[in-house]
Design a protein around this motif. Structure first.
Motif, PDB file in Angstrom:
ATOM      1  N   ALA A  48       6.277  80.068  78.853  1.00 28.27           N
ATOM      2  CA  ALA A  48       6.770  82.000  77.973  1.00 28.27           C
ATOM      3  C   ALA A  48       7.644  81.748  78.411  1.00 28.27           C
ATOM      4  O   ALA A  48       8.676  81.240  78.495  1.00 28.27           O
ATOM      5  N   SER A  49       8.535  82.567  77.420  1.00 24.52           N
ATOM      6  CA  SER A  49      10.349  82.902  76.656  1.00 24.52           C
ATOM      7  C   SER A  49       9.616  84.991  78.132  1.00 24.52           C
ATOM      8  O   SER A  49       8.786  85.558  77.478  1.00 24.52           O
ATOM      9  N   VAL A  50      10.896  84.561  78.688  1.00 24.17           N
ATOM     10  CA  VAL A  50      10.260  86.238  80.000  1.00 24.17           C
ATOM     11  C   VAL A  50      12.086  86.737  79.757  1.00 24.17           C
ATOM     12  O   VAL A  50      12.914  86.199  79.913  1.00 24.17           O
ATOM     13  N   LEU A  51      12.221  87.874  79.498  1.00 22.66           N
ATOM     14  CA  LEU A  51      13.059  89.050  79.585  1.00 22.66           C
ATOM     15  C   LEU A  51      12.924  89.420  80.998  1.00 22.66           C
ATOM     16  O   LEU A  51      11.982  90.554  81.164  1.00 22.66           O
ATOM     17  N   ASP A  52      13.941  89.279  81.203  1.00 23.56           N
ATOM     18  CA  ASP A  52      14.042  90.575  82.604  1.00 23.56           C
ATOM     19  C   ASP A  52      15.108  90.846  82.663  1.00 23.56           C
ATOM     20  O   ASP A  52      15.694  91.721  82.789  1.00 23.56           O
ATOM     21  N   ILE A  53      14.516  92.746  83.014  1.00 25.46           N
ATOM     22  CA  ILE A  53      15.558  93.401  82.406  1.00 25.46           C
ATOM     23  C   ILE A  53      15.974  94.165  84.708  1.00 25.46           C
ATOM     24  O   ILE A  53      14.975  94.314  84.776  1.00 25.46           O
ATOM     25  N   GLY A  54      17.211  93.861  84.407  1.00 24.91           N
ATOM     26  CA  GLY A  54      18.208  94.089  86.358  1.00 24.91           C
ATOM     27  C   GLY A  54      16.712  93.249  87.092  1.00 24.91           C
ATOM     28  O   GLY A  54      16.435  93.901  87.789  1.00 24.91           O
ATOM     29  N   PHE A  55      17.503  92.115  86.449  1.00 27.08           N
ATOM     30  CA  PHE A  55      16.960  90.978  87.096  1.00 27.08           C
ATOM     31  C   PHE A  55      17.779  90.388  89.071  1.00 27.08           C
ATOM     32  O   PHE A  55      16.873  89.744  89.420  1.00 27.08           O
ATOM     33  N   THR A  57      19.883  89.298  91.427  1.00 31.03           N
ATOM     34  CA  THR A  57      19.848  88.243  92.245  1.00 31.03           C
ATOM     35  C   THR A  57      18.825  87.199  91.553  1.00 31.03           C
ATOM     36  O   THR A  57      18.874  85.735  91.467  1.00 31.03           O
ATOM     37  N   GLY A  58      17.561  87.135  90.654  1.00 32.15           N
ATOM     38  CA  GLY A  58      16.992  86.663  89.880  1.00 32.15           C
ATOM     39  C   GLY A  58      15.991  85.922  90.761  1.00 32.15           C
ATOM     40  O   GLY A  58      15.277  85.465  90.787  1.00 32.15           O
ATOM     41  N   THR A  59      15.401  86.931  91.959  1.00 32.72           N
ATOM     42  CA  THR A  59      13.446  86.073  92.605  1.00 32.72           C
ATOM     43  C   THR A  59      12.346  85.989  91.916  1.00 32.72           C
ATOM     44  O   THR A  59      11.904  85.236  92.779  1.00 32.72           O
ATOM     45  N   LEU A  60      12.604  87.182  91.065  1.00 34.48           N
ATOM     46  CA  LEU A  60      11.422  87.178  90.742  1.00 34.48           C
ATOM     47  C   LEU A  60      11.321  85.274  89.341  1.00 34.48           C
ATOM     48  O   LEU A  60      10.730  84.780  89.280  1.00 34.48           O
ATOM     49  N   ILE A  61      12.230  85.631  88.259  1.00 28.62           N
ATOM     50  CA  ILE A  61      12.225  85.117  87.579  1.00 28.62           C
ATOM     51  C   ILE A  61      13.072  83.412  88.273  1.00 28.62           C
ATOM     52  O   ILE A  61      12.760  82.103  87.434  1.00 28.62           O
ATOM     53  N   LYS A  62      13.002  83.590  89.451  1.00 25.25           N
ATOM     54  CA  LYS A  62      13.704  82.122  89.600  1.00 25.25           C
ATOM     55  C   LYS A  62      12.583  81.013  89.661  1.00 25.25           C
ATOM     56  O   LYS A  62      12.409  80.028  89.382  1.00 25.25           O
ATOM     57  N   LYS A  63      11.382  81.391  90.593  1.00 25.22           N
ATOM     58  CA  LYS A  63       9.753  80.648  90.623  1.00 25.22           C
ATOM     59  C   LYS A  63       9.461  80.789  88.956  1.00 25.22           C
ATOM     60  O   LYS A  63       9.396  79.569  88.703  1.00 25.22           O
ATOM     61  N   LEU A  64       9.876  80.966  87.972  1.00 25.83           N
ATOM     62  CA  LEU A  64       9.550  81.203  86.441  1.00 25.83           C
ATOM     63  C   LEU A  64      10.049  79.853  86.103  1.00 25.83           C
ATOM     64  O   LEU A  64       9.654  79.193  85.638  1.00 25.83           O
ATOM     65  N   TYR A  65      11.328  79.956  85.471  1.00 22.67           N
ATOM     66  CA  TYR A  65      11.883  79.413  85.793  1.00 22.67           C
ATOM     67  C   TYR A  65      11.521  77.598  85.591  1.00 22.67           C
ATOM     68  O   TYR A  65      12.148  76.688  85.361  1.00 22.67           O
ATOM     69  N   ASP A  66      11.811  77.632  87.678  1.00 23.59           N
ATOM     70  CA  ASP A  66      11.508  76.522  87.908  1.00 23.59           C
ATOM     71  C   ASP A  66      10.298  76.208  87.256  1.00 23.59           C
ATOM     72  O   ASP A  66      10.016  74.262  87.534  1.00 23.59           O
ATOM     73  N   GLU A  67       9.901  76.356  86.934  1.00 24.57           N
ATOM     74  CA  GLU A  67       8.414  75.762  86.065  1.00 24.57           C
ATOM     75  C   GLU A  67       8.872  75.863  84.693  1.00 24.57           C
ATOM     76  O   GLU A  67       7.698  75.289  84.046  1.00 24.57           O
ATOM     77  N   GLY A  68       9.504  75.660  84.446  1.00 25.61           N
ATOM     78  CA  GLY A  68      10.514  75.581  83.319  1.00 25.61           C
ATOM     79  C   GLY A  68      10.288  76.950  82.176  1.00 25.61           C
ATOM     80  O   GLY A  68       9.936  76.369  80.397  1.00 25.61           O
ATOM     81  N   GLU A  70      11.436  79.779  79.748  1.00 22.30           N
ATOM     82  CA  GLU A  70      12.803  80.363  78.888  1.00 22.30           C
ATOM     83  C   GLU A  70      12.741  81.550  79.830  1.00 22.30           C
ATOM     84  O   GLU A  70      11.944  82.494  79.583  1.00 22.30           O
ATOM     85  N   ILE A  71      14.217  81.570  80.495  1.00 20.25           N
ATOM     86  CA  ILE A  71      14.169  83.002  81.568  1.00 20.25           C
ATOM     87  C   ILE A  71      15.219  84.382  80.556  1.00 20.25           C
ATOM     88  O   ILE A  71      16.630  83.169  80.580  1.00 20.25           O
ATOM     89  N   TYR A  72      15.338  84.588  79.773  1.00 16.29           N
ATOM     90  CA  TYR A  72      16.196  85.939  79.311  1.00 16.29           C
ATOM     91  C   TYR A  72      16.340  86.544  80.824  1.00 16.29           C
ATOM     92  O   TYR A  72      15.829  86.780  81.594  1.00 16.29           O
ATOM     93  N   GLY A  73      18.125  87.202  80.847  1.00 14.74           N
ATOM     94  CA  GLY A  73      17.706  88.122  81.694  1.00 14.74           C
ATOM     95  C   GLY A  73      19.168  89.313  80.976  1.00 14.74           C
ATOM     96  O   GLY A  73      20.444  89.327  81.095  1.00 14.74           O
ATOM     97  N   VAL A  74      19.168  90.606  81.848  1.00 14.92           N
ATOM     98  CA  VAL A  74      20.284  91.232  81.379  1.00 14.92           C
ATOM     99  C   VAL A  74      20.167  92.413  82.253  1.00 14.92           C
ATOM    100  O   VAL A  74      19.417  92.780  83.355  1.00 14.92           O
ATOM    101  N   ASP A  75      21.418  92.603  83.154  1.00 12.23           N
ATOM    102  CA  ASP A  75      21.920  93.190  85.111  1.00 12.23           C
ATOM    103  C   ASP A  75      22.968  93.729  84.589  1.00 12.23           C
ATOM    104  O   ASP A  75      24.287  93.058  84.323  1.00 12.23           O
ATOM    105  N   PHE A  76      23.390  94.805  85.465  1.00  7.53           N
ATOM    106  CA  PHE A  76      24.480  95.456  85.055  1.00  7.53           C
ATOM    107  C   PHE A  76      26.101  94.926  86.125  1.00  7.53           C
ATOM    108  O   PHE A  76      27.351  95.230  85.827  1.00  7.53           O
ATOM    109  N   SER A  77      25.940  93.983  87.314  1.00 12.29           N
ATOM    110  CA  SER A  77      26.397  94.377  87.823  1.00 12.29           C
ATOM    111  C   SER A  77      26.391  92.715  88.158  1.00 12.29           C
ATOM    112  O   SER A  77      26.177  91.354  88.262  1.00 12.29           O
ATOM    113  N   LYS A  78      27.739  91.935  88.193  1.00 10.50           N
ATOM    114  CA  LYS A  78      28.248  90.403  87.530  1.00 10.50           C
ATOM    115  C   LYS A  78      28.223  89.853  88.945  1.00 10.50           C
ATOM    116  O   LYS A  78      27.579  88.540  88.922  1.00 10.50           O
TER     117      LYS A  78
END
Length: 147
Positions: A48-55, A57-68, A70-78
Protein backbone atom coordinates in the motif's frame (compact mmCIF):
# COMPACT_ATOMS: atom_id res chain seq x y z
CA UNK A 1 4.87 25.03 15.70
CA UNK A 2 8.53 25.59 16.36
CA UNK A 3 10.71 23.46 14.10
CA UNK A 4 13.89 24.59 15.88
CA UNK A 5 12.79 22.88 19.12
CA UNK A 6 12.10 19.68 17.23
CA UNK A 7 15.43 19.96 15.40
CA UNK A 8 17.16 20.14 18.78
CA UNK A 9 15.15 17.18 20.09
CA UNK A 10 15.71 15.05 16.97
CA UNK A 11 18.89 13.24 18.08
CA UNK A 12 17.28 12.08 21.33
CA UNK A 13 13.72 11.76 20.04
CA UNK A 14 13.59 7.99 19.52
CA UNK A 15 15.18 7.35 22.90
CA UNK A 16 12.92 9.75 24.81
CA UNK A 17 9.79 8.39 23.12
CA UNK A 18 10.79 4.82 24.01
CA UNK A 19 11.51 5.71 27.65
CA UNK A 20 8.19 7.54 27.97
CA UNK A 21 6.33 4.64 26.36
CA UNK A 22 8.11 1.94 28.39
CA UNK A 23 7.39 3.79 31.63
CA UNK A 24 3.80 4.53 30.60
CA UNK A 25 4.46 8.25 31.11
CA UNK A 26 3.18 11.36 29.39
CA UNK A 27 3.29 12.17 26.54
CA UNK A 28 3.98 8.77 24.95
CA UNK A 29 2.20 6.38 27.30
CA UNK A 30 0.81 3.57 25.15
CA UNK A 31 2.79 4.68 22.10
CA UNK A 32 3.98 1.19 21.15
CA UNK A 33 0.43 -0.17 21.39
CA UNK A 34 -0.78 2.64 19.15
CA UNK A 35 1.95 2.00 16.58
CA UNK A 36 1.23 -1.73 16.59
CA UNK A 37 -2.49 -1.11 16.06
CA UNK A 38 -1.82 1.19 13.10
CA UNK A 39 0.75 -1.20 11.67
CA UNK A 40 -1.65 -4.16 11.92
CA UNK A 41 -4.40 -2.24 10.11
CA UNK A 42 -2.13 -1.15 7.27
CA UNK A 43 -0.39 -4.53 7.06
CA UNK A 44 -3.68 -6.13 5.94
CA UNK A 45 -3.08 -4.60 2.49
CA UNK A 46 0.14 -5.56 0.72
CA UNK A 47 2.27 -2.89 -0.94
CA UNK A 48 0.00 0.00 0.00
CA UNK A 49 0.93 3.67 -0.30
CA UNK A 50 1.08 5.45 3.05
CA UNK A 51 1.20 9.15 3.87
CA UNK A 52 2.37 10.04 7.37
CA UNK A 53 1.71 13.56 8.58
CA UNK A 54 4.27 14.60 11.21
CA UNK A 55 6.33 11.42 10.90
CA UNK A 56 9.21 12.64 13.09
CA UNK A 57 12.13 10.23 12.82
CA UNK A 58 10.01 7.60 11.07
CA UNK A 59 9.45 5.22 13.96
CA UNK A 60 6.18 3.83 12.60
CA UNK A 61 6.71 4.10 8.87
CA UNK A 62 10.18 2.52 8.98
CA UNK A 63 8.63 -0.86 9.74
CA UNK A 64 6.25 -0.46 6.79
CA UNK A 65 9.05 0.83 4.55
CA UNK A 66 11.15 -2.25 5.33
CA UNK A 67 8.28 -4.42 4.11
CA UNK A 68 8.02 -2.64 0.77
CA UNK A 69 5.25 -0.14 1.39
CA UNK A 70 5.45 3.10 -0.58
CA UNK A 71 6.10 5.78 2.02
CA UNK A 72 5.41 9.50 1.81
CA UNK A 73 5.73 11.88 4.69
CA UNK A 74 5.41 15.50 5.71
CA UNK A 75 7.22 16.97 8.70
CA UNK A 76 8.39 20.46 9.51
CA UNK A 77 11.63 19.54 11.28
CA UNK A 78 14.62 19.40 8.97
CA UNK A 79 16.65 17.35 11.44
CA UNK A 80 13.87 14.79 12.03
CA UNK A 81 13.58 14.38 8.25
CA UNK A 82 17.33 13.82 7.90
CA UNK A 83 17.20 11.05 10.51
CA UNK A 84 14.14 9.45 8.88
CA UNK A 85 15.65 9.72 5.38
CA UNK A 86 18.77 7.90 6.59
CA UNK A 87 16.52 5.08 7.82
CA UNK A 88 14.43 5.06 4.62
CA UNK A 89 16.44 6.36 1.65
CA UNK A 90 13.72 5.73 -0.94
CA UNK A 91 10.85 7.25 1.05
CA UNK A 92 9.44 10.49 -0.31
CA UNK A 93 9.76 12.83 2.66
CA UNK A 94 8.96 16.53 2.51
CA UNK A 95 9.80 19.36 4.84
CA UNK A 96 6.67 21.44 5.11
CA UNK A 97 4.62 23.14 7.80
CA UNK A 98 1.33 21.23 7.50
CA UNK A 99 -0.44 23.97 9.45
CA UNK A 100 -0.28 25.76 6.10
CA UNK A 101 -1.59 22.78 4.12
CA UNK A 102 0.36 20.21 2.13
CA UNK A 103 3.19 20.43 -0.38
CA UNK A 104 2.12 20.22 -4.01
CA UNK A 105 3.96 16.90 -4.43
CA UNK A 106 1.60 15.40 -1.86
CA UNK A 107 -1.60 17.07 -3.09
CA UNK A 108 -1.19 15.47 -6.52
CA UNK A 109 -1.16 11.89 -5.15
CA UNK A 110 -3.63 9.38 -3.78
CA UNK A 111 -2.88 7.15 -0.82
CA UNK A 112 -4.22 3.89 0.52
CA UNK A 113 -3.66 5.08 4.09
CA UNK A 114 -3.04 8.43 5.72
CA UNK A 115 -1.78 8.38 9.28
CA UNK A 116 -0.71 10.92 11.84
CA UNK A 117 0.39 10.24 15.39
CA UNK A 118 1.14 12.91 17.95
CA UNK A 119 1.12 15.71 15.39
CA UNK A 120 -2.34 17.15 14.71
CA UNK A 121 -2.55 18.66 18.17
CA UNK A 122 -0.17 21.30 16.84
CA UNK A 123 -2.94 22.62 14.58
CA UNK A 124 -5.37 25.34 15.60
CA UNK A 125 -8.72 23.77 16.51
CA UNK A 126 -10.60 25.68 13.81
CA UNK A 127 -8.24 24.29 11.15
CA UNK A 128 -8.25 20.60 12.17
CA UNK A 129 -11.56 19.69 10.51
CA UNK A 130 -10.62 21.54 7.32
CA UNK A 131 -7.26 19.77 7.20
CA UNK A 132 -8.75 16.33 7.83
CA UNK A 133 -11.32 16.92 5.08
CA UNK A 134 -8.45 17.79 2.71
CA UNK A 135 -6.67 14.57 3.68
CA UNK A 136 -9.83 12.53 3.02
CA UNK A 137 -9.72 13.76 -0.61
CA UNK A 138 -6.29 12.15 -0.98
CA UNK A 139 -7.49 8.67 -0.04
CA UNK A 140 -7.80 6.10 -2.81
CA UNK A 141 -11.01 4.78 -1.34
CA UNK A 142 -13.67 5.98 1.01
CA UNK A 143 -12.89 5.67 4.67
CA UNK A 144 -14.28 2.57 6.25
CA UNK A 145 -14.47 1.35 9.77
CA UNK A 146 -11.01 -0.05 10.51
CA UNK A 147 -11.28 -1.19 14.10
Amino acid sequence: MDSKKFDLWAEEYDKSVQISSDNNEFPFAGYNNLLNTIYNIIHKKEKASVLDIGFGTGTLIKKLYDEGYEIYGVDFSKKMIEIAQDKMPLAKLFQYDFSKGLPQEIENNKFDYIISTYAMHHLEDNYKVQFINKLKELLCRKMEKLL
